[in-house]
Structure formats: C-alpha cells, structure tokens
Design an enzyme around this catalytic site. Structure first.
Site, PDB file in Angstrom:
ATOM      1  N   LYS A 172     -26.857  19.592   9.093  1.00  0.00           N
ATOM      2  CA  LYS A 172     -26.965  18.286   9.738  1.00  0.00           C
ATOM      3  C   LYS A 172     -25.926  17.326   9.189  1.00  0.00           C
ATOM      4  CE  LYS A 172     -31.109  17.301   7.044  1.00  0.00           C
ATOM      5  NZ  LYS A 172     -32.516  16.947   7.156  1.00  0.00           N
ATOM      6  N   TYR A 214     -29.088  11.440  12.684  1.00  0.00           N
ATOM      7  CA  TYR A 214     -28.902  12.837  12.313  1.00  0.00           C
ATOM      8  C   TYR A 214     -28.276  13.577  13.485  1.00  0.00           C
ATOM      9  CZ  TYR A 214     -33.020  11.463   9.528  1.00  0.00           C
ATOM     10  OH  TYR A 214     -33.908  10.809   8.723  1.00  0.00           O
TER      11      TYR A 214
END
Length: 180
Positions: free
Chosen positions: A69, A129
C-alpha cells in the site's frame, strides 16, 4: 524518493508548488512508481480514513500474500508506524516511525508482510491508502499497538481505538502464527 531502514519500504517525497493561492502537488506518479520497482497498475483500490486527535488505528496487516500500500496524509498529521512482520526478513520485529502530513505530502510505500498503524497528531487527519489487493476480511491480522515487545513510543495519550484494535493479538502470538 528516500529509502528507509526497513527493506522495501519507500518514502516518496513530492515537490509541491506553493504560491499565494495555496499549493499544487502530485498525489501519484505512475512513472516515478515504476522507476522504483512498483507496478502502478497493481494498485486497484483507493481508500480514506478520517480520525480525531489521539486516535490510534492499527497495527494492521494481512495473512497470505499480504498487501502493498501507498499511504499519505492528505489533511492534518499522523505519527505513522511500520513493523516488519515478514518471517524471513533480517529486520523481523523492527519498526520505523514516520510523520506524514499535509505540509510535506510524503507518500509511504509499505510492501506486503508489514504491519501498519498510526496516531493522529492534529485535531483530525485524513489518511489515504492506495492498495494492491481487494480486501478479504478473513486475511486481516492485528497486533496490539502497545505491545512491550515492539517498544513503539506513541507521542500522545490514546483517546480512542476500535474494539478490534483493543482486542488485538500480542506480538508473541503473531510470532507463533508465522513460525518465528
């Protein structure tokens, strides 16, 4: 781009253009990602959280293949923590701390196999994210943010956290699960 003490963790540092109107900055650059070994097309989901000062989210990770991520704080500031939970890593159990904020706009790439968490430093903060796998709740793992084995120092008293995070496993339990 800056390297960190944890192998595979990358800090992308944009160069915002600031003037009397405010600023302009790039929030993702596929070419820059590719230059540093990331497949830009692999990121399939964007998510955002908003939390109040003192809130701790994490430490979270994924079983199986894990997830990569790219994390940034779009508004406010957070004390961001990454823990190496890759059993084969020489840095297993070590953590590194970063400040992500809406002033420097740094983007932190966290490779699969890491635990991630943060504490909000400002009145509130938005954390964004960019994730490389669909979410599968059966793969979620959580480790206590205050586990003494990890030695993470959080800058503020914890004002709130989820039930899941309050009931998270210990680092010892995770070590047993991954065979360390």
């Amino acid at each position: 781009m800056q390297t960190t003490s944890l192998p595979g963790v990358l800090m992308f540092v944009p160069d915002p253009v600031r003037d009397d109107r405010g600023f302009f900055t790039r929030t993702f650059d596929a070419v820059a990602a590719a230059e540093h070994g990331l497949d830009p097309a692999a990121f399939i989901q964007d998510s955002q959280s908003r939390s109040n000062q003192g809130v701790v989210r994490g430490l979270h990770g994924r079983r199986g293949r894990g997830e990569g991520k790219l994390v940034r704080c779009s508004s406010g500031a957070v004390h961001d923590v990454v823990v190496d939970a890759r059993p084969e890593s020489p840095m297993f159990g070590r953590h590194e701390v970063f400040v992500l904020d809406d002033r420097e706009f740094r983007h932190l790439y966290i490779p699969p196999g890491m635990l991630h968490g943060f504490q909000v430093l400002t009145v509130w903060a938005d954390v964004c994210y960019r994730i490389d796998r669909p979410h599968d709740p059966s793969e979620d793992i959580a480790v206590r943010h205050d586990d003494p084995s990890l030695g993470i120092r959080w800058p503020l008293p914890v004002t709130m956290m989820s039930e899941r995070d309050r009931g998270a496993a210990s680092w010892f339990e995770l070590c047993l699960e991954v065979g360390r």
